[in-house]
Design a protein around this motif. Structure first.
Motif, PDB file in Angstrom:
ATOM      1  N   GLY A 180       0.783  -1.230   0.000  1.00  0.00           N
ATOM      2  CA  GLY A 180       0.000   0.000   0.000  1.00  0.00           C
ATOM      3  C   GLY A 180       0.812   1.276   0.000  1.00  0.00           C
ATOM      4  O   GLY A 180       0.262   2.363  -0.147  1.00  0.00           O
ATOM      5  N   THR A 181       2.128   1.178   0.170  1.00  0.00           N
ATOM      6  CA  THR A 181       2.958   2.379   0.132  1.00  0.00           C
ATOM      7  C   THR A 181       3.215   2.779  -1.318  1.00  0.00           C
ATOM      8  O   THR A 181       3.151   1.952  -2.219  1.00  0.00           O
ATOM      9  CB  THR A 181       4.303   2.156   0.853  1.00  0.00           C
ATOM     10  OG1 THR A 181       5.006   1.102   0.191  1.00  0.00           O
ATOM     11  CG2 THR A 181       4.089   1.816   2.312  1.00  0.00           C
ATOM     12  N   GLU A 182       3.479   4.051  -1.496  1.00  0.00           N
ATOM     13  CA  GLU A 182       3.766   4.557  -2.841  1.00  0.00           C
ATOM     14  C   GLU A 182       5.256   4.798  -2.996  1.00  0.00           C
ATOM     15  O   GLU A 182       5.925   5.193  -2.050  1.00  0.00           O
ATOM     16  CB  GLU A 182       3.009   5.856  -3.098  1.00  0.00           C
ATOM     17  CG  GLU A 182       1.536   5.681  -3.307  1.00  0.00           C
ATOM     18  CD  GLU A 182       0.856   6.965  -3.749  1.00  0.00           C
ATOM     19  OE1 GLU A 182       1.496   8.036  -3.744  1.00  0.00           O
ATOM     20  OE2 GLU A 182      -0.332   6.895  -4.099  1.00  0.00           O
ATOM     21  N   GLU A 183       5.730   4.566  -4.214  1.00  0.00           N
ATOM     22  CA  GLU A 183       7.115   4.894  -4.529  1.00  0.00           C
ATOM     23  C   GLU A 183       7.136   5.551  -5.904  1.00  0.00           C
ATOM     24  O   GLU A 183       6.257   5.328  -6.731  1.00  0.00           O
ATOM     25  CB  GLU A 183       8.016   3.663  -4.490  1.00  0.00           C
ATOM     26  CG  GLU A 183       7.975   2.784  -5.702  1.00  0.00           C
ATOM     27  CD  GLU A 183       9.008   1.663  -5.644  1.00  0.00           C
ATOM     28  OE1 GLU A 183       9.793   1.600  -4.696  1.00  0.00           O
ATOM     29  OE2 GLU A 183       9.011   0.861  -6.570  1.00  0.00           O
ATOM     30  N   GLU A 184       8.138   6.376  -6.099  1.00  0.00           N
ATOM     31  CA  GLU A 184       8.282   7.069  -7.365  1.00  0.00           C
ATOM     32  C   GLU A 184       9.228   6.288  -8.266  1.00  0.00           C
ATOM     33  O   GLU A 184      10.297   5.855  -7.818  1.00  0.00           O
ATOM     34  CB  GLU A 184       8.823   8.476  -7.106  1.00  0.00           C
ATOM     35  CG  GLU A 184       8.473   9.465  -8.171  1.00  0.00           C
ATOM     36  CD  GLU A 184       8.785  10.880  -7.733  1.00  0.00           C
ATOM     37  OE1 GLU A 184       7.842  11.656  -7.577  1.00  0.00           O
ATOM     38  OE2 GLU A 184       9.972  11.179  -7.535  1.00  0.00           O
ATOM     39  N   GLN A 185       8.825   6.106  -9.513  1.00  0.00           N
ATOM     40  CA  GLN A 185       9.655   5.375 -10.476  1.00  0.00           C
ATOM     41  C   GLN A 185      10.019   6.314 -11.623  1.00  0.00           C
ATOM     42  O   GLN A 185       9.158   6.974 -12.191  1.00  0.00           O
ATOM     43  CB  GLN A 185       8.906   4.164 -11.013  1.00  0.00           C
ATOM     44  CG  GLN A 185       9.717   3.361 -12.013  1.00  0.00           C
ATOM     45  CD  GLN A 185       8.886   2.270 -12.652  1.00  0.00           C
ATOM     46  OE1 GLN A 185       7.785   2.521 -13.114  1.00  0.00           O
ATOM     47  NE2 GLN A 185       9.435   1.070 -12.680  1.00  0.00           N
ATOM     48  N   SER A 186      11.289   6.365 -11.971  1.00  0.00           N
ATOM     49  CA  SER A 186      11.753   7.165 -13.098  1.00  0.00           C
ATOM     50  C   SER A 186      11.754   6.313 -14.351  1.00  0.00           C
ATOM     51  O   SER A 186      11.990   5.114 -14.304  1.00  0.00           O
ATOM     52  CB  SER A 186      13.174   7.677 -12.833  1.00  0.00           C
ATOM     53  OG  SER A 186      13.188   8.545 -11.741  1.00  0.00           O
ATOM     54  N   TYR A 187      11.474   6.953 -15.476  1.00  0.00           N
ATOM     55  CA  TYR A 187      11.551   6.291 -16.771  1.00  0.00           C
ATOM     56  C   TYR A 187      11.914   7.328 -17.824  1.00  0.00           C
ATOM     57  O   TYR A 187      11.885   8.536 -17.563  1.00  0.00           O
ATOM     58  CB  TYR A 187      10.249   5.555 -17.116  1.00  0.00           C
ATOM     59  CG  TYR A 187       9.031   6.442 -17.269  1.00  0.00           C
ATOM     60  CD1 TYR A 187       8.619   6.886 -18.517  1.00  0.00           C
ATOM     61  CD2 TYR A 187       8.287   6.830 -16.162  1.00  0.00           C
ATOM     62  CE1 TYR A 187       7.500   7.688 -18.659  1.00  0.00           C
ATOM     63  CE2 TYR A 187       7.170   7.625 -16.289  1.00  0.00           C
ATOM     64  CZ  TYR A 187       6.769   8.052 -17.537  1.00  0.00           C
ATOM     65  OH  TYR A 187       5.661   8.858 -17.673  1.00  0.00           O
ATOM     66  N   LEU A 188      12.264   6.864 -18.983  1.00  0.00           N
ATOM     67  CA  LEU A 188      12.611   7.740 -20.096  1.00  0.00           C
ATOM     68  C   LEU A 188      11.467   7.687 -21.097  1.00  0.00           C
ATOM     69  O   LEU A 188      11.062   6.603 -21.523  1.00  0.00           O
ATOM     70  CB  LEU A 188      13.912   7.257 -20.752  1.00  0.00           C
ATOM     71  CG  LEU A 188      14.509   8.142 -21.826  1.00  0.00           C
ATOM     72  CD1 LEU A 188      14.939   9.487 -21.239  1.00  0.00           C
ATOM     73  CD2 LEU A 188      15.707   7.457 -22.465  1.00  0.00           C
ATOM     74  N   LEU A 189      10.910   8.836 -21.433  1.00  0.00           N
ATOM     75  CA  LEU A 189       9.805   8.913 -22.381  1.00  0.00           C
ATOM     76  C   LEU A 189      10.333   9.343 -23.741  1.00  0.00           C
ATOM     77  O   LEU A 189      11.017  10.359 -23.850  1.00  0.00           O
ATOM     78  CB  LEU A 189       8.748   9.908 -21.896  1.00  0.00           C
ATOM     79  CG  LEU A 189       7.581  10.149 -22.847  1.00  0.00           C
ATOM     80  CD1 LEU A 189       6.753   8.864 -23.007  1.00  0.00           C
ATOM     81  CD2 LEU A 189       6.718  11.279 -22.334  1.00  0.00           C
ATOM     82  N   GLY A 190      10.024   8.576 -24.768  1.00  0.00           N
ATOM     83  CA  GLY A 190      10.403   8.908 -26.141  1.00  0.00           C
ATOM     84  C   GLY A 190       9.167   9.200 -26.965  1.00  0.00           C
ATOM     85  O   GLY A 190       8.141   8.532 -26.820  1.00  0.00           O
ATOM     86  N   VAL A 191       9.245  10.225 -27.799  1.00  0.00           N
ATOM     87  CA  VAL A 191       8.131  10.598 -28.682  1.00  0.00           C
ATOM     88  C   VAL A 191       8.697  10.825 -30.078  1.00  0.00           C
ATOM     89  O   VAL A 191       9.725  11.485 -30.244  1.00  0.00           O
ATOM     90  CB  VAL A 191       7.412  11.881 -28.200  1.00  0.00           C
ATOM     91  CG1 VAL A 191       6.237  12.214 -29.099  1.00  0.00           C
ATOM     92  CG2 VAL A 191       6.962  11.758 -26.759  1.00  0.00           C
TER      93      VAL A 191
END
Length: 121
Positions: free
Chosen positions: A40-51
């Motif tokens: 139930g805890t939240e964590e932040e996840q980084s990712y790379l967005l390509g367009v």
């Protein structure tokens, strides 16, 4: 030949990277999302967005139906996947990218007008 994408450190510094190859425009930027774990805890996840989108207009002035988006892991492996995706997308439809119209050959895309509410009619 596509020249590739900067090192991961470039994106860790919150920089965006954009470019064009013939009529194929593209950008990559770091992004984050919140994930809820099983406990139930939240964590932040980084990712790379390509367009990727076609010439001649900026991304904001291009019909969203013509844009291609993809998310990649925020790692060296994800960066390699992003570079491969860029090259594969170009190679898969090279004739399209080489024959995109120039900025003087077409009108900019305009979003459709909103539908009037049925209740107001």
């Amino acid at each position: 030949m596509l020249t590739g994408i900067p090192l991961l450190h470039y994106f860790k510094s919150k920089n965006k990277y954009s470019g064009a190859h013939f009529g194929m425009r593209y950008h990559f930027k770091p992004a984050k999302r919140k994930l809820t774990k099983e406990d139930g805890t939240e964590e932040e996840q980084s990712y790379l967005l390509g367009v990727i989108w076609p010439d001649p207009w900026a991304e904001e002035k291009t019909d969203p139906a013509l844009r291609i988006e993809r998310e990649f892991p925020f790692s060296d492996e994800g960066l390699a996947q992003a570079a491969a995706w860029l090259a594969e997308t170009f190679a898969a439809d090279e004739e399209r990218w080489r024959s995109c119209p120039g900025i003087l050959d077409c009108e900019p895309w305009t979003p459709p007008a909103p539908e009037p509410d049925a209740e107001k009619a």
